[in-house]
Design an enzyme around this catalytic site. Structure first.
Site, PDB file in Angstrom:
ATOM      1  N   LYS A   1       0.847  -1.197   0.000  1.00 40.66           N
ATOM      2  CA  LYS A   1       0.000   0.000   0.000  1.00 40.66           C
ATOM      3  C   LYS A   1       0.881   1.244   0.000  1.00 40.66           C
ATOM      4  O   LYS A   1       0.626   2.202  -0.735  1.00 40.66           O
ATOM      5  CB  LYS A   1      -0.937  -0.016   1.216  1.00 40.66           C
ATOM      6  CG  LYS A   1      -2.080  -0.989   1.039  1.00 40.66           C
ATOM      7  CD  LYS A   1      -2.826  -1.301   2.315  1.00 40.66           C
ATOM      8  CE  LYS A   1      -3.813  -2.444   2.058  1.00 40.66           C
ATOM      9  NZ  LYS A   1      -4.283  -3.108   3.257  1.00 40.66           N
TER      10      LYS A   1
ATOM     11  N   GLN B   1      -5.269  -2.362   9.394  1.00 35.00           N
ATOM     12  CA  GLN B   1      -4.947  -3.635   8.739  1.00 35.00           C
ATOM     13  C   GLN B   1      -5.509  -4.795   9.570  1.00 35.00           C
ATOM     14  O   GLN B   1      -5.215  -4.920  10.752  1.00 35.00           O
ATOM     15  CB  GLN B   1      -3.413  -3.753   8.599  1.00 35.00           C
ATOM     16  CG  GLN B   1      -2.959  -4.949   7.792  1.00 35.00           C
ATOM     17  CD  GLN B   1      -3.406  -4.883   6.328  1.00 35.00           C
ATOM     18  OE1 GLN B   1      -3.271  -3.862   5.668  1.00 35.00           O
ATOM     19  NE2 GLN B   1      -3.947  -5.972   5.830  1.00 35.00           N
TER      20      GLN B   1
ATOM     21  N   ASP C   1     -11.893   1.814   3.538  1.00 37.93           N
ATOM     22  CA  ASP C   1     -12.199   0.404   3.273  1.00 37.93           C
ATOM     23  C   ASP C   1     -13.700   0.205   3.086  1.00 37.93           C
ATOM     24  O   ASP C   1     -14.136  -0.848   2.641  1.00 37.93           O
ATOM     25  CB  ASP C   1     -11.748  -0.457   4.467  1.00 37.93           C
ATOM     26  CG  ASP C   1     -10.432  -1.172   4.209  1.00 37.93           C
ATOM     27  OD1 ASP C   1     -10.082  -1.351   3.030  1.00 37.93           O
ATOM     28  OD2 ASP C   1      -9.777  -1.556   5.190  1.00 37.93           O
TER      29      ASP C   1
END
Ligand code: NDP
Length: 284
Positions: free
Chosen positions: A53, A97, A120
Site C-alpha cells: 500500500k 490492517q 475500506d
C-alpha cells in the site's frame, strides 16, 4: 478461446489515471490526499500488504502515514489513535490492517473510524449506503471486480451472477454492487444445497470461498465469465485461487488468474477511495 482478464495491467492503467488526478489536485487545489495505515503486531502477511500500500501511495503521490502498535497494545490505545486521526485535517483516509489480535474487537474499531475517512468502506454507515445505492466509497475488492468486468467490456445487465461466499467484505457488498448494475444475483454459502447445479446456471460466476481449486470445470456453464477472488496456497505452497484455473479456462469465456487478477485491483481501489475521501473532506 478463453480471454484471461489481466488485473495487473488494468490496475496499472488505473494507477496511472489516479496519479494524473493527484498531480492535478496538487497543482490546482493545493490538496495532497493522504492515507494512514494502522497495524497492530507484526503479522508477516499484514506487513507485506502494508508495504504494498505504501509503495502504490508513493507511485501515485498520495502521502502515506504508518502507525504500528505492539501486538499486546490495549484496545483503548488503538481507539485513542483512531480518535486522534479522525480529527487530523492532514489525514484523509484511515485503514486498520486486519486481522487484529484476538483481544481487540474488530467491529468496535471499524465503527470508530469516521465514515468519511473509512476508505475500506467497512463501517456500518458506509455499508448501509451501499444498500441504498447512495454510497461515497465502495469496498475495495467488490469495486475492483466490477471495474475489471467493465474494463473487459463484459455485459453485467440482465446476466445471472452467482457469487459463492457471503462475507461482509466480499460476498455481500459485491452482491449489492452487481444488483445496482442490473445483474440477477444468487448468493451461495456453505449451507447452500445443490451448489454445482446453481453454479452451472451462472453467466458470471464469482468465487470468494477461500478454498484452493474449489471450483471445478463441471461447475461452469460453457462460455461463462469466471472471477476468482480467493487467495490460497496449494499443496505445494504456491499461491492459487478458489478456481481450478487450468481446467476451468477450457470452459469459460473469460477468467481472472490468481495471482494477477482481482488482487491488484483491491489496492488500486483503495487509492481511488483515498482520493475521493480527500475531495469530499475539502468539498471539491
Ligand atoms: P470468508 O472466510 O469470510 O468467507 C468465505 C465464504 O465462503 C463464506 O460465506 C462461506 O460460507 C463460504 N463457503 C465456505 N465453504 C463453502 C462451501 N463448501 N460451499 C459454498 N460456500 C462455502 O472469506 P472472505 O470473503 O474474506 O475471502 C474469501 C477469499 O477471498 C479468501 O481466499 C481471501 O483470502 C480472498 N480475498 C481476496 C481479496 C483480494 O484482494 N483478491 C480480498 C479479500 C479476500 P458461510 O458463510 O456459510 O460460512
Amino acid at each position: 478461446m478463453v480471454k484471461i482478464i489481466n488485473g495487473k495491467e488494468i490496475s496499472n492503467s488505473l494507477i496511472e489515471k489516479l496519479k494524473e488526478k493527484v498531480d492535478k489536485l496538487k497543482l490546482e487545489s493545493n490538496v495532497c490526499p493522504s492515507l494512514a495505515v494502522i497495524m497492530v503486531g507484526d503479522n508477516p502477511a499484514s506487513k507485506i500488504y502494508v508495504n504494498n500500500k505504501k509503495r502504490i501511495c508513493e507511485k501515485i503521490g498520495i502521502k502515506s502515514y504508518e502507525f504500528v502498535l505492539p501486538a499486546n497494545a490495549p484496545e483503548s490505545e488503538l481507539l485513542k489513535l483512531i480518535c486522534g486521526l479522525n480529527k487530523r485535517e492532514d489525514i484523509n483516509g484511515i485503514l486498520v490492517q486486519l486481522p487484529l489480535p484476538p483481544h481487540i474487537n474488530e467491529k468496535k474499531i471499524i465503527e470508530n473510524i469516521a465514515p468519511l475517512k473509512d476508505v475500506d468502506a467497512f463501517n456500518e454507515t458506509n455499508v448501509g449506503k451501499i444498500m441504498t445505492g447512495n454510497f461515497k466509497f465502495l469496498p475495495c475488492t467488490p469495486a475492483g471486480i466490477v471495474y475489471l468486468l467493465k474494463e473487459s467490456n463484459i455485459k453485467i445487465e440482465g446476466q445471472h451472477c452467482v457469487i459463492i461466499g457471503r462475507s461482509n467484505i466480499v460476498g455481500k457488498p459485491l452482491a449489492m454492487l452487481m444488483l445496482h448494475n442490473n445483474a440477477t444475483v444468487t448468493i451461495c454459502h456453505s449451507k447452500t444445497q445443490g451448489l454445482r447445479e446453481i453454479c452451472k446456471t451462472a453467466d458470471i460466476l464469482i468465487a470468494a470461498v477461500g478454498k484452493p481449486k474449489f471450483i471445478s470445470s463441471d461447475m461452469i456453464k460453457p462460455g461463462a465469465v469466471v472471477v476468482d477472488v480467493g487467495i490460497n496456497r496449494d499443496i505445494n505452497g504456491y499461491v492459487c485461487g478458489d478456481v481450478d484455473f487450468e481446467k476451468v479456462k477450457d470452459v469459460a469465456s473469460y477468467i481472472t488468474p490468481v495471482p494477477g487478477g482481482v488482487g491488484p485491483m483491491t489496492i488500486a481501489m483503495l487509492m481511488k477511495n483515498t482520493i475521493t475521501a480527500a475531495l469530499l473532506q475539502k468539498n471539491i
